[in-house]
Design a protein around this motif. Sequence first.
Motif, PDB file in Angstrom:
ATOM      1  N   GLN A  97      33.512   0.533  27.402  1.00 53.28           N
ATOM      2  CA  GLN A  97      32.914   1.212  28.634  1.00 53.28           C
ATOM      3  C   GLN A  97      33.857   2.555  28.529  1.00 53.28           C
ATOM      4  O   GLN A  97      34.922   2.871  28.735  1.00 53.28           O
ATOM      5  CB  GLN A  97      33.599   0.369  30.068  1.00 53.28           C
ATOM      6  CG  GLN A  97      33.085  -1.168  29.872  1.00 53.28           C
ATOM      7  CD  GLN A  97      31.628  -1.160  30.010  1.00 53.28           C
ATOM      8  OE1 GLN A  97      30.879  -0.353  30.617  1.00 53.28           O
ATOM      9  NE2 GLN A  97      30.844  -2.247  29.408  1.00 53.28           N
ATOM     10  N   SER A  98      32.841   3.772  28.388  1.00 51.21           N
ATOM     11  CA  SER A  98      33.403   4.974  28.434  1.00 51.21           C
ATOM     12  C   SER A  98      32.351   6.067  28.668  1.00 51.21           C
ATOM     13  O   SER A  98      30.976   5.705  28.916  1.00 51.21           O
ATOM     14  CB  SER A  98      33.710   5.006  26.808  1.00 51.21           C
ATOM     15  OG  SER A  98      32.899   4.766  26.092  1.00 51.21           O
ATOM     16  N   THR A 148      37.706   6.120  27.618  1.00 50.63           N
ATOM     17  CA  THR A 148      37.330   4.829  28.340  1.00 50.63           C
ATOM     18  C   THR A 148      37.857   4.961  29.582  1.00 50.63           C
ATOM     19  O   THR A 148      38.652   5.824  30.017  1.00 50.63           O
ATOM     20  CB  THR A 148      38.160   3.616  27.502  1.00 50.63           C
ATOM     21  OG1 THR A 148      39.541   3.974  27.862  1.00 50.63           O
ATOM     22  CG2 THR A 148      38.040   3.932  25.857  1.00 50.63           C
ATOM     23  N   ASP A 149      37.243   4.003  30.226  1.00 55.73           N
ATOM     24  CA  ASP A 149      37.573   3.839  31.758  1.00 55.73           C
ATOM     25  C   ASP A 149      38.968   3.464  32.260  1.00 55.73           C
ATOM     26  O   ASP A 149      39.455   3.715  33.381  1.00 55.73           O
ATOM     27  CB  ASP A 149      36.675   2.905  32.292  1.00 55.73           C
ATOM     28  CG  ASP A 149      35.095   2.993  32.281  1.00 55.73           C
ATOM     29  OD1 ASP A 149      34.821   4.339  32.024  1.00 55.73           O
ATOM     30  OD2 ASP A 149      34.176   2.039  32.627  1.00 55.73           O
TER      31      ASP A 149
END
Length: 335
Positions: A97-98, A148-149
């Motif tokens: 997730q990025s 990334t998150d």
Amino acid sequence: MARAEGRLVGGRYQLMEPIGRGGMGVVWRAHDRLLDRAVAVKEVRYDSAMGDELSDLNRRTMREARAAGRLTHPNVVVVHDVIEEDERPWIIMQLVQSRSLGQVIREDGPLSPERTIEIGLQILDALRAAHRQGVLHRDVKPENVLLTDDGRVVLTDFGIARLEADSTMTRTGLVGTPAFIAPERLRGEAARRESDLWSLGATLYTAAEGRPPHDRGMAMATMHAVLNEDPAPAARAGRLGPVLMRMLAKEPADRPGYDELARLLKQALREAALPTTKPLPVAPAEVARPSAGRQPYASPGEPPSTGSRAGSPPRPAAPSRDAAGAGAAGAGGAA
């Protein structure tokens, strides 16, 4: 490509939706039905017009992806599996997730020197680990750096960048994204570790300045600049600027190695974190003792007070050391 949605690759990975496209294929969000987890699947598509070269490229892609799968590092995207189906490779990777660094630059603008250095140190560590295992990346660029998150920095497309570059060279004479290709590779020399570090320098320059160091808008003009011109000074990079210039040296032997580069980046990070030196406030000149019935100005733009009663002794002026003390306190606050 829409026809592939819902397809089951390798009897296990169900394609859900495309999340990225490039000249060599599509990246899909997919579901691993065996382990019940989300994954990314890269569908590698070479030009079918390549004829006999196609099967050789597929074999080399599979081999390189398997080599990348042996890399275990927090700053490298994990390769879970490699499948050959319908005469093309499918590479199953960790779904991160990025946003890519390239996307961040386009949407948010250039990064601060401090953030750029932090990213550089993590990617340098990833490259060092890969090079120790004999794996070169060959396509380090902002689009292959994922932020990334949860705050990590991850390098992706290990193991397939080499083959994509070989394929592009075969068909067009180019080897990847021109603005991020080291000069020796444009001269036709083999890629080496120093080539990846040059590409890292170009990537960090782009992060700090908001544009690649040699981009001229057209491939041939950009390649000519990479080979023959020095990049413009990095105006926004602060203490990182001189480090970038060394990373972008034309000759591999003139670039810093891992240890020196890590030291230079950490030194630049420490210096960038220091407070900016501000001029000390000038202490006011000593005020002469006022005559009877007059008060000194409280500040340079304030009118004199006339509130003293006639015949009352004047209020004594503040000692000059108090003004000096206030100046010292102000200097301490500024520092």
